[in-house]
Design an enzyme around this catalytic site. Structure first.
Site, PDB file in Angstrom:
ATOM      1  N   ASP A 114       7.505   5.473   9.324  1.00 59.64           N
ATOM      2  CA  ASP A 114       8.726   6.252   9.505  1.00 59.64           C
ATOM      3  C   ASP A 114       8.732   6.916  10.882  1.00 59.64           C
ATOM      4  O   ASP A 114       7.676   7.284  11.400  1.00 59.64           O
ATOM      5  CB  ASP A 114       8.777   7.333   8.408  1.00 59.64           C
ATOM      6  N   HIS A 123      12.551   0.886  17.448  1.00 64.13           N
ATOM      7  CA  HIS A 123      12.058  -0.177  16.557  1.00 64.13           C
ATOM      8  C   HIS A 123      11.150  -1.149  17.316  1.00 64.13           C
ATOM      9  O   HIS A 123      10.164  -1.629  16.762  1.00 64.13           O
ATOM     10  CB  HIS A 123      13.230  -0.905  15.894  1.00 64.13           C
ATOM     11  N   LEU A 159      -8.004 -10.199   6.214  1.00 67.29           N
ATOM     12  CA  LEU A 159      -7.126  -9.054   5.927  1.00 67.29           C
ATOM     13  C   LEU A 159      -5.871  -9.623   5.298  1.00 67.29           C
ATOM     14  O   LEU A 159      -5.325 -10.606   5.796  1.00 67.29           O
ATOM     15  CB  LEU A 159      -6.767  -8.325   7.235  1.00 67.29           C
TER      16      LEU A 159
HETATM   17  C1  LIG Z   1       6.229  -5.621  10.763  1.00 69.69           C
HETATM   18  C2  LIG Z   1       6.548  -5.417  12.193  1.00 69.69           C
HETATM   19  C3  LIG Z   1       6.049  -6.408  13.172  1.00 69.69           C
HETATM   20  C4  LIG Z   1       7.261  -4.378  12.651  1.00 69.69           C
HETATM   21  C5  LIG Z   1       7.742  -3.272  11.881  1.00 69.69           C
HETATM   22  C6  LIG Z   1       8.329  -2.212  12.801  1.00 69.69           C
HETATM   23  C7  LIG Z   1       9.693  -1.949  12.410  1.00 69.69           C
HETATM   24  C8  LIG Z   1      10.765  -2.603  13.163  1.00 69.69           C
HETATM   25  C9  LIG Z   1       9.887  -1.171  11.342  1.00 69.69           C
HETATM   26  C10 LIG Z   1      11.205  -0.967  10.813  1.00 69.69           C
HETATM   27  C11 LIG Z   1      11.568   0.473  10.907  1.00 69.69           C
HETATM   28  C12 LIG Z   1      12.075   0.926   9.595  1.00 69.69           C
HETATM   29  C13 LIG Z   1      13.463   0.636   9.208  1.00 69.69           C
HETATM   30  C14 LIG Z   1      11.266   1.569   8.832  1.00 69.69           C
HETATM   31  C15 LIG Z   1      11.725   2.050   7.544  1.00 69.69           C
HETATM   32  C16 LIG Z   1      10.536   2.186   6.678  1.00 69.69           C
HETATM   33  C17 LIG Z   1      11.007   2.815   5.474  1.00 69.69           C
HETATM   34  C18 LIG Z   1      11.688   1.947   4.516  1.00 69.69           C
HETATM   35  C19 LIG Z   1      10.809   4.127   5.350  1.00 69.69           C
HETATM   36  C20 LIG Z   1      11.352   4.866   4.236  1.00 69.69           C
HETATM   37  O1  LIG Z   1      12.035   5.849   4.823  1.00 69.69           O
HETATM   38  P1  LIG Z   1      13.618   5.887   4.915  1.00 69.69           P
HETATM   39  O2  LIG Z   1      14.171   4.511   4.758  1.00 69.69           O
HETATM   40  O3  LIG Z   1      13.936   6.588   6.177  1.00 69.69           O
HETATM   41  O4  LIG Z   1      13.982   6.720   3.632  1.00 69.69           O
HETATM   42  P2  LIG Z   1      14.332   8.250   3.513  1.00 69.69           P
HETATM   43  O5  LIG Z   1      15.821   8.310   3.607  1.00 69.69           O
HETATM   44  O6  LIG Z   1      13.791   8.651   2.185  1.00 69.69           O
HETATM   45  O7  LIG Z   1      13.656   8.961   4.657  1.00 69.69           O
HETATM   46 MG   LIG Z   2      13.721   8.476   7.039  1.00 73.60          MG
END
Ligand SMILES: CC(C)=CCC/C(C)=C/CC/C(C)=C/CC/C(C)=C/COP(=O)(O)OP(=O)(O)O
Ligand SMILES: [Mg+2]
Length: 539
Positions: free
Chosen positions: A296, A313, A407
């Site tokens: 996050d 990102h 892994l």
């Molecule tokens: C796997 C690789 C190579 C990269 C990943 C790096 C990226 C682009 C990540 C995506 C960024 C992203 C959208 C992360 C969200 C992760 C997630 C689902 C977190 C949960 O938090 P929120 O979706 O913000 O929910 P809340 O509203 O509860 O905070």
């Molecule tokens: Mg969030």
């Protein structure tokens, strides 16, 4: 387009050979650049490598004269526009054709001459930075105009990235340099800690030596922070290349944070400055079996840097590659990351597209290397909605890596715990309707059979970055008895030390599973069975 005469073509080829043989990591990374700019990079670096060799190699007698002649010839040919040496002809052509600043070449030659004339002696870190800038940063500054710079600061940021890369070299060569009487480290840091350059190679007390390395890491961290904006300060086609250089340098940085004063005697094994992960022996010590991470904070990080979310990102993807390296280094066997949730569809379409493109690019680009490292990649989530380019990148990496076991990396994409459990409930209901399972017999193992990845083990340690303290619908089944660590670091800044600290916190926790004391330990990665399964009843 480069090399309209056979002589010029040969010169560009000679420069590329020089780079491939002497700077193999940089040469590999240039594969990420558009083909039309690569020859210019080779021309500049081929010439710079040869300059460095003239300054460092061959009989010491007459070296200063050879270097002076090389410098004079280079400057004369830049003025006349006619290169006479195979390793200068392409440089002269590049500088003229692309209107680059010859004053930077002159400044670089002056810095190399000064370094070659006397052993390095830097009183402060600012002196060390001036040295880095003259030797390496200036070369990045020279070719920054080739990358469609986006602002007046970008050349300086690209130069800082080059300086940060050079720091990796300084650590890598550290034992050999010290043995040769060359100390590239600030004297005031040594003095403060009561050390002399000679102590750096001795068997003295570890504490001041560790403290010395920690100080150098802090300087390096500052440099990395200055270099980070380079990744968005250039045109789009050039960004992946700079991300890759930055990642490579961050991997070096992480390695030194693990080694601390051992770097003084061992150096950093195997260069990784092209951003590729390298197989290493896992660091000894206790560790959890399965680490799950809610990555996050990309958007907040981008906000803090004053750039659009997509750059956050991209930096987040780099941090994920770094995490994979850290997990391999710490000997973690299962790593699951939350990359896109079923609720993330509610974000603006521009952002979801940027996330999918980023994921697809990084997975495509990393597939071969992950495979070589023995990483098995799996996709956990709904498979019916994500963009086809991402879906096929995920399917390809899954099939290519399915037999690996160093892994296991589970990428949770279009994943939502409630959707997963509802899908499992539907599958059980269908079995009950078909008469293959009695409703009364349904136990946890039956439900687990219908999860997206049934073999995914229970999570031992859940990490969420960027300060929020919630689960956000992530792996509710597998998290039942996980230890939780909430880290304020925004995801793009998450490094090996953060993971190591989370692992250390995990190892001090007492895990009970509702059944009395059970302290986490290396052997204790697998918890005791959840609860007795109901005895199978006759059908
Ligand atoms: C796997 C690789 C190579 C990269 C990943 C790096 C990226 C682009 C990540 C995506 C960024 C992203 C959208 C992360 C969200 C992760 C997630 C689902 C977190 C949960 O938090 P929120 O979706 O913000 O929910 P809340 O509203 O509860 O905070
Ligand atoms: Mg969030």
């Amino acid at each position: 387009m480069t090399g309209n005469t056979p002589e010029l073509r040969e010169s560009y080829e000679a420069c590329e050979t020089e780079v491939r043989e002497r700077l193999p990591a940089l040469w590999t990374a240039t594969g990420l650049l558009p083909a039309e700019v690569r020859p210019f990079m080779y021309a500049i670096h081929g010439w710079a490598v040869r300059t460095d060799r003239i300054a460092d190699e061959g009989p010491s007698e007459g070296r200063a004269q050879r270097l002076a002649r090389w410098r004079d010839d280079t400057l004369t040919e830049l003025r006349t526009g006619e290169g006479r040496h195979p390793l200068r002809r392409a440089l002269v052509d590049t500088v003229h054709r692309r209107d680059l600043d010859p004053a930077l070449i002159e400044a670089h030659l002056a810095a190399v001459t000064e370094d070659s004339a006397a052993p390095p002696a830097f009183d402060t870190v600012a002196d060390q930075r001036r040295f880095l800038r003259g030797i390496t940063g200036i070369v990045g500054e020279l070719w920054a105009p080739l990358l469609e710079p986006r602002g007046p600061e970008s050349a300086r940021q690209v130069a800082a990235l080059f300086d940060a890369c050079k720091m990796a070299d300084l650590f890598e060569d550290l034992p050999d340099d010290l043995k040769a009487g060359r100390c590239y480290w600030p004297q005031d840091d040594l003095r403060d800690l009561g050390l002399t350059p000679g102590d750096l190679l001795g068997d003295g007390p570890r504490a001041p030596l560790d403290a010395f390395v920690d100080r150098q890491l802090a300087h390096w961290r500052t440099l990395l922070a200055e270099a980070t904006p380079a990744t968005w300060a250039v045109g789009e086609p050039y960004r992946l290349f700079l991300h890759s250089l930055l990642l490579g340098t961050q991997l070096h940085y992480d390695e030194v944070t693990l080694l601390r004063s051992r770097v003084l005697t061992e150096g950093v094994p195997h260069p990784t400055t092209d951003g590729r992960l390298t197989r290493r022996e896992p660091w000894p010590g206790p560790r959890p079996g399965h680490v799950a991470v809610i990555m996050d904070g990309n958007r907040r990080w981008a906000d803090a840097h004053g750039v659009p979310a997509r750059h956050g990102h991209h930096a987040g993807a780099r941090a994920t590659m770094r995490l994979i390296n850290s997990a391999l280094r710490l000997g973690i066997r299962h790593l699951s990351v939350y990359a896109f949730s079923t609720e993330n569809w509610n974000r603006a379409q521009e952002e979801t597209t940027a996330i999918f493109d980023t994921l697809a690019d990084w997975i495509t680009q990393g597939t071969r290397r992950l495979h070589e490292l023995g990483v098995q990649v799996r996709w956990c989530g709904r498979r019916d909605r994500v963009d086809t380019s991402l879906a096929s990148a995920l399917a390809l990496v899954e099939s290519m890596t399915h037999a690996n076991d160093t892994l296991t990396l589970t990428l949770c994409v279009d994943y939502g715990g409630r959707d997963e459990l509802a899908a499992a409930a539907r599958a059980l209901a269908a079995e009950a309707v078909a008469g293959t399972l009695r409703a009364d017999d349904i136990g946890p193992a039956d439900l687990a059979r219908h999860l997206y990845v049934p073999e995914l083990p229970d999570v031992d340690l859940l990490i969420r970055t960027s300060g929020e303290q919630r689960i956000s619908n992530f792996l509710p089944w597998q998290l039942g008895y996980a230890e939780l660590v909430f880290d304020p670091t925004p995801w793009p800044d998450y490094d090996l030390t953060r993971l190591r600290d989370a692992v250390t916190a995990y190892t001090t926790r007492e895990r009970r599973f509702g059944a009395g004391a059970f302290t986490a330990s290396p052997e204790a990665c697998t918890p005791p069975p959840r609860s007795p399964e109901p005895a199978p009843s006759p059908r």
